[in-house]
Design a protein around this motif. Structure first.
Motif, PDB file in Angstrom:
ATOM      1  N   GLU A 223       0.822  -1.207   0.000  1.00  0.00           N
ATOM      2  CA  GLU A 223       0.000   0.000   0.000  1.00  0.00           C
ATOM      3  C   GLU A 223       0.859   1.260   0.000  1.00  0.00           C
ATOM      4  O   GLU A 223       0.563   2.223  -0.705  1.00  0.00           O
ATOM      5  CB  GLU A 223      -0.925   0.009   1.220  1.00  0.00           C
ATOM      6  CG  GLU A 223      -2.016  -1.029   1.170  1.00  0.00           C
ATOM      7  CD  GLU A 223      -2.805  -1.117   2.462  1.00  0.00           C
ATOM      8  OE1 GLU A 223      -2.626  -0.245   3.350  1.00  0.00           O
ATOM      9  OE2 GLU A 223      -3.609  -2.050   2.585  1.00  0.00           O
ATOM     10  N   GLN A 224       1.930   1.242   0.801  1.00  0.00           N
ATOM     11  CA  GLN A 224       2.818   2.399   0.865  1.00  0.00           C
ATOM     12  C   GLN A 224       3.496   2.638  -0.481  1.00  0.00           C
ATOM     13  O   GLN A 224       3.628   3.787  -0.924  1.00  0.00           O
ATOM     14  CB  GLN A 224       3.869   2.206   1.958  1.00  0.00           C
ATOM     15  CG  GLN A 224       3.304   2.252   3.359  1.00  0.00           C
ATOM     16  CD  GLN A 224       4.316   1.862   4.412  1.00  0.00           C
ATOM     17  OE1 GLN A 224       5.360   1.280   4.114  1.00  0.00           O
ATOM     18  NE2 GLN A 224       4.002   2.160   5.661  1.00  0.00           N
ATOM     19  N   GLN A 225       3.916   1.575  -1.135  1.00  0.00           N
ATOM     20  CA  GLN A 225       4.568   1.723  -2.438  1.00  0.00           C
ATOM     21  C   GLN A 225       3.587   2.272  -3.473  1.00  0.00           C
ATOM     22  O   GLN A 225       3.955   3.123  -4.284  1.00  0.00           O
ATOM     23  CB  GLN A 225       5.147   0.382  -2.897  1.00  0.00           C
ATOM     24  CG  GLN A 225       6.371  -0.032  -2.115  1.00  0.00           C
ATOM     25  CD  GLN A 225       6.807  -1.452  -2.412  1.00  0.00           C
ATOM     26  OE1 GLN A 225       6.017  -2.287  -2.812  1.00  0.00           O
ATOM     27  NE2 GLN A 225       8.090  -1.717  -2.208  1.00  0.00           N
ATOM     28  N   GLN A 226       2.359   1.777  -3.437  1.00  0.00           N
ATOM     29  CA  GLN A 226       1.360   2.277  -4.377  1.00  0.00           C
ATOM     30  C   GLN A 226       1.089   3.769  -4.139  1.00  0.00           C
ATOM     31  O   GLN A 226       0.926   4.533  -5.094  1.00  0.00           O
ATOM     32  CB  GLN A 226       0.073   1.469  -4.269  1.00  0.00           C
ATOM     33  CG  GLN A 226       0.228   0.069  -4.825  1.00  0.00           C
ATOM     34  CD  GLN A 226      -0.951  -0.822  -4.525  1.00  0.00           C
ATOM     35  OE1 GLN A 226      -1.673  -0.638  -3.556  1.00  0.00           O
ATOM     36  NE2 GLN A 226      -1.133  -1.856  -5.359  1.00  0.00           N
ATOM     37  N   ALA A 227       1.074   4.175  -2.873  1.00  0.00           N
ATOM     38  CA  ALA A 227       0.865   5.593  -2.556  1.00  0.00           C
ATOM     39  C   ALA A 227       2.036   6.437  -3.060  1.00  0.00           C
ATOM     40  O   ALA A 227       1.828   7.532  -3.603  1.00  0.00           O
ATOM     41  CB  ALA A 227       0.693   5.763  -1.053  1.00  0.00           C
ATOM     42  N   ARG A 228       3.266   5.929  -2.888  1.00  0.00           N
ATOM     43  CA  ARG A 228       4.435   6.671  -3.376  1.00  0.00           C
ATOM     44  C   ARG A 228       4.413   6.783  -4.898  1.00  0.00           C
ATOM     45  O   ARG A 228       4.753   7.833  -5.460  1.00  0.00           O
ATOM     46  CB  ARG A 228       5.725   5.999  -2.902  1.00  0.00           C
ATOM     47  CG  ARG A 228       6.032   6.261  -1.437  1.00  0.00           C
ATOM     48  CD  ARG A 228       7.440   5.859  -1.074  1.00  0.00           C
ATOM     49  NE  ARG A 228       7.746   4.462  -1.309  1.00  0.00           N
ATOM     50  CZ  ARG A 228       7.674   3.496  -0.389  1.00  0.00           C
ATOM     51  NH1 ARG A 228       7.298   3.767   0.838  1.00  0.00           N
ATOM     52  NH2 ARG A 228       7.990   2.256  -0.697  1.00  0.00           N
ATOM     53  N   ILE A 229       4.007   5.710  -5.573  1.00  0.00           N
ATOM     54  CA  ILE A 229       3.918   5.737  -7.039  1.00  0.00           C
ATOM     55  C   ILE A 229       2.884   6.770  -7.469  1.00  0.00           C
ATOM     56  O   ILE A 229       3.131   7.571  -8.380  1.00  0.00           O
ATOM     57  CB  ILE A 229       3.585   4.339  -7.606  1.00  0.00           C
ATOM     58  CG1 ILE A 229       4.802   3.423  -7.465  1.00  0.00           C
ATOM     59  CG2 ILE A 229       3.136   4.423  -9.063  1.00  0.00           C
ATOM     60  CD1 ILE A 229       4.538   1.970  -7.806  1.00  0.00           C
ATOM     61  N   GLN A 230       1.741   6.766  -6.807  1.00  0.00           N
ATOM     62  CA  GLN A 230       0.691   7.746  -7.125  1.00  0.00           C
ATOM     63  C   GLN A 230       1.191   9.167  -6.921  1.00  0.00           C
ATOM     64  O   GLN A 230       0.957  10.043  -7.756  1.00  0.00           O
ATOM     65  CB  GLN A 230      -0.544   7.482  -6.247  1.00  0.00           C
ATOM     66  CG  GLN A 230      -1.740   8.302  -6.638  1.00  0.00           C
ATOM     67  CD  GLN A 230      -2.285   7.894  -7.988  1.00  0.00           C
ATOM     68  OE1 GLN A 230      -2.250   6.730  -8.360  1.00  0.00           O
ATOM     69  NE2 GLN A 230      -2.774   8.856  -8.738  1.00  0.00           N
TER      70      GLN A 230
END
Length: 113
Positions: free
Chosen positions: A29-36
């Protein structure tokens, strides 16, 4: 002090694996947020490289989950066998912890499926 029983060791193993899987899901989830966030920001000249690195890290994390799920299933099967074999001989507290670990592991497996 007596060494931990096989039931206690199996219980600990299942609990550890379930925590590990939860940690990987949180990381995902954290990685997806950083990508976004990187996709939305255009001010950074290094954003393209960072975006590539984050996407690679995301894929690596996703690749870990199926193997971890298999480990959890194997550990649960082993724990259930230990529970069946030591139901009467094991202390009630250990049996309760083992049953709770099995329940939480099965819930984690259902969530990830």
């Amino acid at each position: 002090m007596a060494p931990p029983s096989k039931l206690a060791v199996s219980t600990s193993s299942v609990v550890r694996l379930v925590k590990e899987e939860a940690s990987y899901h949180k990381e995902l989830e954290q990685q997806q947020a950083r990508i976004q966030q990187l996709e939305n920001s255009t001010s950074d000249e290094n954003a393209e490289y960072q975006l590539k690195q984050e996407r690679q890290a995301l894929e690596e994390t996703k690749n870990v989950l199926p193997a971890l799920s298999q480990k959890i299933k194997a550990a649960v099967a082993k724990l259930e066998d230990e529970l069946e074999a030591n139901k009467e001989a094991a202390p009630a507290e250990e049996v309760t912890k083992a049953k709770e670990a099995v329940a939480s592991a099965k819930a984690a497996i259902r969530e990830s499926a």
